[in-house]
Design a protein around this motif. Structure first.
Motif, mmCIF file in Angstrom:
data_model
loop_
_atom_site.group_PDB
_atom_site.id
_atom_site.type_symbol
_atom_site.label_atom_id
_atom_site.label_comp_id
_atom_site.label_asym_id
_atom_site.label_seq_id
_atom_site.Cartn_x
_atom_site.Cartn_y
_atom_site.Cartn_z
ATOM 1 N N LEU A 1 -28.342 -33.794 7.145
ATOM 2 C CA LEU A 1 -28.765 -32.701 7.331
ATOM 3 C C LEU A 1 -28.757 -31.411 6.097
ATOM 4 O O LEU A 1 -29.428 -30.734 6.053
ATOM 5 C CB LEU A 1 -28.253 -31.797 8.615
ATOM 6 C CG LEU A 1 -26.960 -31.325 8.667
ATOM 7 C CD1 LEU A 1 -26.369 -30.290 7.921
ATOM 8 C CD2 LEU A 1 -26.293 -31.409 10.067
ATOM 9 N N ALA B 1 -28.456 -36.390 12.961
ATOM 10 C CA ALA B 1 -28.349 -35.142 13.312
ATOM 11 C C ALA B 1 -29.345 -34.804 14.312
ATOM 12 O O ALA B 1 -30.619 -35.619 14.205
ATOM 13 C CB ALA B 1 -28.392 -34.108 12.349
ATOM 14 N N VAL B 2 -29.171 -34.289 15.182
ATOM 15 C CA VAL B 2 -30.279 -33.880 16.387
ATOM 16 C C VAL B 2 -31.389 -32.643 15.685
ATOM 17 O O VAL B 2 -32.081 -32.951 15.822
ATOM 18 C CB VAL B 2 -29.845 -33.394 17.516
ATOM 19 C CG1 VAL B 2 -28.894 -32.072 17.655
ATOM 20 C CG2 VAL B 2 -30.972 -33.297 18.684
ATOM 21 N N GLY B 3 -30.457 -31.894 14.868
ATOM 22 C CA GLY B 3 -31.623 -30.685 14.243
ATOM 23 C C GLY B 3 -32.101 -31.602 12.959
ATOM 24 O O GLY B 3 -31.422 -32.470 12.396
ATOM 25 N N LEU C 1 -24.479 -35.997 21.301
ATOM 26 C CA LEU C 1 -23.655 -34.688 20.953
ATOM 27 C C LEU C 1 -23.727 -33.438 21.706
ATOM 28 O O LEU C 1 -23.124 -32.392 21.309
ATOM 29 C CB LEU C 1 -24.144 -34.475 19.432
ATOM 30 C CG LEU C 1 -25.601 -34.356 18.955
ATOM 31 C CD1 LEU C 1 -26.201 -33.347 19.624
ATOM 32 C CD2 LEU C 1 -25.530 -34.144 17.460
ATOM 33 N N ARG D 1 -27.766 -23.281 13.987
ATOM 34 C CA ARG D 1 -28.105 -23.211 12.515
ATOM 35 C C ARG D 1 -27.777 -21.760 12.003
ATOM 36 O O ARG D 1 -28.342 -20.706 12.504
ATOM 37 C CB ARG D 1 -29.550 -23.556 12.245
ATOM 38 C CG ARG D 1 -29.795 -25.122 12.500
ATOM 39 C CD ARG D 1 -28.916 -26.189 11.449
ATOM 40 N NE ARG D 1 -29.427 -27.323 11.365
ATOM 41 C CZ ARG D 1 -28.544 -28.264 12.159
ATOM 42 N NH1 ARG D 1 -27.572 -27.810 12.939
ATOM 43 N NH2 ARG D 1 -28.806 -29.557 12.395
ATOM 44 N N HIS E 1 -18.869 -26.111 10.182
ATOM 45 C CA HIS E 1 -20.076 -27.140 10.849
ATOM 46 C C HIS E 1 -19.367 -28.548 11.379
ATOM 47 O O HIS E 1 -19.832 -29.484 11.171
ATOM 48 C CB HIS E 1 -21.069 -27.362 9.788
ATOM 49 C CG HIS E 1 -22.597 -27.751 10.450
ATOM 50 N ND1 HIS E 1 -23.623 -27.351 9.772
ATOM 51 C CD2 HIS E 1 -22.894 -28.159 11.439
ATOM 52 C CE1 HIS E 1 -24.640 -27.735 10.707
ATOM 53 N NE2 HIS E 1 -24.093 -28.342 11.635
ATOM 54 N N SER F 1 -20.262 -31.165 16.061
ATOM 55 C CA SER F 1 -20.455 -32.492 16.711
ATOM 56 C C SER F 1 -19.384 -33.562 16.398
ATOM 57 O O SER F 1 -19.565 -34.656 16.683
ATOM 58 C CB SER F 1 -21.736 -33.147 16.304
ATOM 59 O OG SER F 1 -21.799 -33.281 14.849
ATOM 60 N N MET G 1 -23.902 -41.095 16.846
ATOM 61 C CA MET G 1 -24.908 -40.441 15.930
ATOM 62 C C MET G 1 -25.195 -41.409 14.902
ATOM 63 O O MET G 1 -26.523 -41.716 14.632
ATOM 64 C CB MET G 1 -24.368 -39.197 15.250
ATOM 65 C CG MET G 1 -24.258 -38.163 16.243
ATOM 66 S SD MET G 1 -23.443 -36.538 15.419
ATOM 67 C CE MET G 1 -24.419 -35.908 14.410
HETATM 68 O O1 LIG Z 1 -27.998 -31.057 14.175
HETATM 69 C C1 LIG Z 1 -26.792 -31.586 14.445
HETATM 70 O O2 LIG Z 1 -26.911 -32.681 14.920
HETATM 71 C C2 LIG Z 1 -25.495 -31.017 13.912
HETATM 72 O O3 LIG Z 1 -25.868 -29.858 13.225
HETATM 73 C C3 LIG Z 1 -24.738 -31.933 13.057
HETATM 74 O O4 LIG Z 1 -24.049 -32.664 14.195
#
Ligand SMILES: O=C(O)[C@H](O)CO
Ligand SMILES: NC(=O)c1ccc[n+]([C@@H]2O[C@H](COP(=O)([O-])OP(=O)(O)OC[C@H]3O[C@@H](n4cnc5c(N)ncnc54)[C@H](O)[C@@H]3O)[C@@H](O)[C@H]2O)c1
Length: 386
Positions: A70, A94-96, A119, A273, A320, A323, A332
């Protein structure tokens, strides 16, 4: 131009070349790739954030897929570079994916994977931890103790806020926001007010059922309300946690004006974020309102903090790590690897990215599908029937 030099190679004779821009936790993700004829190259350079040039050098002339992070800027330059190298698969670990220009990826025919679901609870637990730490001033008290300042119990020493019976506000009640809301409602008997573009039906049902249970046990029931504006949440809640995606609609969602709407003793938590909050405005607000507290996992310009933030006693800051549980980070890595592998192999896309457990079971082979591809529709990828 900085060129990555140190690379770890697994299965050198593999047919497909997959690059990971970072070492990732666990080894299952490597095994899953090498078992399917992938040569895996892991960048082990001691540089936390790789530049676009660094990554272009990693991609080289022939690359089938990349697992990225990310912190990297995945836009036109990288996707055209990957496409030139023959690659059609990318996954963020990452999910984001606000660091990814999905339109650019689609233009070059590259699938973009992310890692939802694995996560959710871990991230919600960190948001809950920050909520508790801020309400009970745990970090300040710990520093006081270590500084040798404790000379006996006092009625006024580190008095904080009781959560029970207060109102928790959630902005962005998706997977993580809803999990956090359930923890705070069930764990601390808080009432819920939330704001999201969509109705969080399952969350509402959960709070209703829990409220009825409490009532039947002779206790005050918990309540919920879906706010029609974000401002309602800001005005009414005692603890507010931010969980939306970062996009144009959520950039500086919490700004000077909206901070001023919040209760003077409110707690604000951000595990989404950094740019969702105007951090400079937040520093001013913290200075002017010493009883207002924040718990921050993310920052507007990571890895930096805005000037003044680190000096604020009413701010808890962590790097940060929301997760960062072993199970989640290994999961992940697995999901990111399987997104890339699935696209290389031409597998269909898993039908429900919220139900990723079958991919995480160490005792059985994962389904022949990509767990989560965000531009699957735009690329016309087939959905799995599994
Ligand atoms: O978006 C996400 O997954 C986080 O910021 C990192 O785990
Ligand atoms: N700090 C961390 O380590 C960490 C870990 C995981 C996720 N995240 C962040 O959390 C975000 C959410 O993850 P998730 O899995 O819950 O995603 P999700 O898609 O399930 O939830 C996001 C929610 O935000 C809502 N939303 C979108 N725009 C909004 C707006 N303008 N106002 C209010 N709500 C809005 C959506 O409707 C959705 O319900 C991720 O995109 C990521 O940026 C951070």
């Amino acid at each position: 131009m900085a060129t990555p030099v140190s690379i770890e190679v697994w299965n050198p004779n593999g047919k497909y070349r997959v690059v990971s821009t970072k070492p990732m936790p666990g080894t299952r993700w490597i095994r899953l790739l090498t078992d399917q004829d992938c040569r895996v190259e892991i960048c082990t350079q001691r540089k936390t954030i790789l530049s676009v040039d660094d990554i272009l050098a990693l991609i080289g002339d022939k690359c089938d897929g990349v697992i990225g992070q990310l912190t990297e800027d995945w836009g036109e330059v990288l996707f055209s570079g990957l496409s030139r190298a023959g690659g059609r698969a990318f996954s963020n670990m990452a999910v984001g994916y606000n660091n990814v220009d999905v339109n650019a990826a689609t233009k070059y025919g590259v699938a973009v994977g992310n890692t939802p679901g694995v996560l959710t609870e871990t991230t919600a637990e960190l948001a809950a931890s920050l909520s508790l730490s801020a309400s009970r001033r745990i970090v300040e008290a710990d520093e006081f103790m270590r500084a040798g300042l404790y000379d006996g119990w006092l009625p006024h020493l580190f008095v904080g806020n009781l959560l029970k019976g207060q109102t928790v506000g959630v902005i962005g009640a998706g997977r993580i926001g809803s999990a956090y809301a359930r923890m705070m409602v069930e764990g601390f008997k808080m009432n819920l007010i939330y704001y999201d573009l969509y109705q969080a039906t399952r969350l509402e049902k959960f709070v209703t059922a829990y409220g009825e249970f409490l009532k039947a046990s002779g206790e005050a029931p918990v309540t919920w309300r879906r706010a029609s504006t974000m401002e309602e949440v800001l005005r009414e809640a005692d603890v507010i946690s931010l969980h939306p995606v970062l996009d144009k609609t959520t950039y500086h969602l919490v700004n000077k004006e909206r901070l001023s709407m919040m209760k003077k003793e409110a707690i604000l938590v951000n595990c989404s974020r950094g740019p969702v909050i105007d951090e400079a405005a937040l520093v001013e607000h913290l200075k002017e309102n010493p009883m207002f507290r924040v718990g921050l996992d993310v920052f507007e310009e990571e890895p930096y903090m805005k000037p003044g933030l680190a000096d604020m006693k009413n701010a808890i800051v962590v790097p940060h790590i929301a997760s960062a549980s072993k199970w989640t980070r290994e999961g992940m890595a697995t999901l990111a690897a399987l997104n890339v592998l699935g696209k290389i192999k031409g597998y269909p896309v898993w039908s429900d990215p919220n139900r990723v457990e079958p991919f995480l079971n160490e005792n059985s082979p994962p389904p022949a599908a990509c767990p989560s591809i965000v531009n699957a529709k735009a690329l016309g990828l087939t959905a799995s029937k599994l």
